[in-house]
Design an enzyme around this catalytic site. Structure first.
Site, mmCIF file in Angstrom:
data_model
loop_
_atom_site.group_PDB
_atom_site.id
_atom_site.type_symbol
_atom_site.label_atom_id
_atom_site.label_comp_id
_atom_site.label_asym_id
_atom_site.label_seq_id
_atom_site.Cartn_x
_atom_site.Cartn_y
_atom_site.Cartn_z
ATOM 1 N N GLU A 164 -24.909 -82.348 -67.140
ATOM 2 C CA GLU A 164 -24.275 -81.519 -67.261
ATOM 3 C C GLU A 164 -22.846 -81.115 -66.599
ATOM 4 O O GLU A 164 -23.172 -81.281 -65.219
ATOM 5 C CB GLU A 164 -25.189 -80.482 -66.308
ATOM 6 C CG GLU A 164 -26.862 -80.585 -66.335
ATOM 7 C CD GLU A 164 -28.235 -80.007 -65.301
ATOM 8 O OE1 GLU A 164 -27.502 -79.101 -64.957
ATOM 9 O OE2 GLU A 164 -28.221 -80.590 -65.402
ATOM 10 N N HIS B 184 -28.209 -78.158 -70.874
ATOM 11 C CA HIS B 184 -29.679 -78.822 -70.559
ATOM 12 C C HIS B 184 -29.913 -79.692 -70.843
ATOM 13 O O HIS B 184 -30.926 -79.884 -71.140
ATOM 14 C CB HIS B 184 -29.810 -77.733 -69.349
ATOM 15 C CG HIS B 184 -30.421 -78.506 -67.434
ATOM 16 N ND1 HIS B 184 -31.679 -79.796 -68.276
ATOM 17 C CD2 HIS B 184 -30.658 -77.731 -67.225
ATOM 18 C CE1 HIS B 184 -31.934 -79.517 -66.814
ATOM 19 N NE2 HIS B 184 -31.403 -79.024 -65.989
ATOM 20 N N HIS C 143 -30.363 -72.102 -62.047
ATOM 21 C CA HIS C 143 -29.747 -71.754 -63.356
ATOM 22 C C HIS C 143 -30.048 -70.365 -63.631
ATOM 23 O O HIS C 143 -30.289 -70.274 -64.926
ATOM 24 C CB HIS C 143 -30.572 -72.692 -64.251
ATOM 25 C CG HIS C 143 -29.649 -74.163 -64.370
ATOM 26 N ND1 HIS C 143 -29.268 -74.536 -64.014
ATOM 27 C CD2 HIS C 143 -30.970 -75.703 -64.364
ATOM 28 C CE1 HIS C 143 -29.547 -75.762 -63.807
ATOM 29 N NE2 HIS C 143 -29.908 -76.404 -63.850
#
Length: 354
Positions: free
Chosen positions: A317, A182, A108
């Site tokens: 996601e 998220h 991420h």
């Protein structure tokens, strides 16, 4: 019909920088609350079939909770969502390194990714929609990524109760980019997600190793616990005897969506145990990472005393595929000067009355 509204509320400050909470109200029962910190979806309040309203995303109580280390509650993650193997990739012959913040791999965007930034915000309104447009400048070399990147994320809520999330990024040097939201979804408001039914519009997924890195090309879901081509009870799926599920503690895998030529199409449908709420996720992205909150352990609360437990929620996601910078066989995430990386995801609630 009531007109949608948008208003701003102060939400504290981070090292002297003010943060705000923008509330988008459809005027017809759906309300979205967006933080400038992390461009985070803080709450998404949706009525059920009886008219009872509750947030369908898990949140944290205070800004201090969001600025502390947490598993990305509601945040926009980037510059690269999901994993890059060993935090390394080669672009145009040059190797780049991103901090390896997850079992030896980059996750991420690294520890100081976009989820830790205060975004600039501007509200917008039309006759039938309200929006907040969030922008962030990521300098050349940020978390090891090449090129200065300007990212824009726009949340738009309409009178039908659909929340759209539009992403756009430009760069001054070749780079890679993969943005997603998220949020942790739970539609019943109290019971976790094992009693929810999930359908994913994909015939293949990416098998991964114990670190979440793809093992090879996509595999067919048919005959596996990853077959969600029809609605499946999540508790039954997660209870299947499967080595990958045991290793991950549940789903933490990317499904490869059926090709749409870049157009908007449905990716997933999530249904509450009593069918009182239904969420459909539509997207232009090629993949959807399904994560069943396997690592939540009750350490985080929402301010009402409710703890966020393992399998208490699910992330859906929409994104490009993990480790794409090292996988030329997967859809490219390379962004070059003069181009714009765009995508759109919509959260729709078909149980709402028209």
């Amino acid at each position: 019909m009531p007109r949608p509204t948008v208003h701003r509320t102060p939400f504290g400050s981070v090292q002297g920088t003010r943060t705000d909470l923008y509330t988008l109200d459809s005027g017809t029962g759906v309300r979205a609350e967006v933080l400038t910190y992390g461009a985070s979806l803080h709450r998404l309040t949706v009525p059920d079939t009886t008219g009872t309203a509750a947030s369908v995303v898990r949140s944290l109580a205070t800004l201090d909770d969001y600025t502390a280390k947490h598993p990305y509650f509601g945040a926009v993650v980037g510059r690269y969502a999901n994993r890059i193997a060993h935090g390394r990739f080669v672009l145009d012959g040059t190797e780049h390194h991103v901090p390896a913040n997850d079992r030896g791999h980059a996750l991420h965007g690294g520890p100081d990714g976009f989820h830790t930034k205060v975004w600039e915000a501007a509200p917008e309104r039309t006759e039938d929609t309200v929006s907040v447009r969030l922008t962030l400048h990521s300098p050349d070399g940020d978390m090891g990524f090449p090129g200065a990147l300007d990212a824009t994320v726009t949340y738009t809520l309409d009178t039908a109760g659909t929340l759209a999330v539009d992403y756009a990024s430009v760069t001054d040097r070749p780079t890679v980019v993969n943005l997603t939201n998220h949020s942790y979804f739970e539609l019943s408001g109290h019971s976790g997600i094992l009693g929810h039914h999930l359908e994913v519009d994909a015939d293949s997924y990416l098998p991964v190793d114990d670190d979440g890195i793809p093992l090879g090309p996509p595999s067919e879901v048919r005959g596996t616990p990853f077959d969600l081509t029809a609605p499946r009870l999540l508790g039954e799926r997660l209870g299947a005897e499967d080595a990958q599920l045991r290793a991950a503690g549940g789903f933490d895998h990317c499904w490869v969506l059926r090709d749409s030529g870049g157009g908007l199409r449905r990716a997933a449908r999530l249904t509450a145990p009593d069918s009182s709420r239904v969420l459909e996720v539509w997207t232009t992205e090629p993949g959807i990472q399904v994560y069943t909150a396997n690592q939540l352990d009750g350490s985080f609360t929402d301010g009402t005393g409710r703890r966020h437990e393992r399998h208490g929620a699910i992330c859906l996601e929409t994104q490009h595929l993990p480790d794409s910078p090292n996988r030329p066989d997967l859809p490219s995430t390379v962004l070059r000067p003069g181009d714009t990386a765009r995508s759109r995801t919509e959260l729709r609630f078909p149980h709402l009355p028209n």
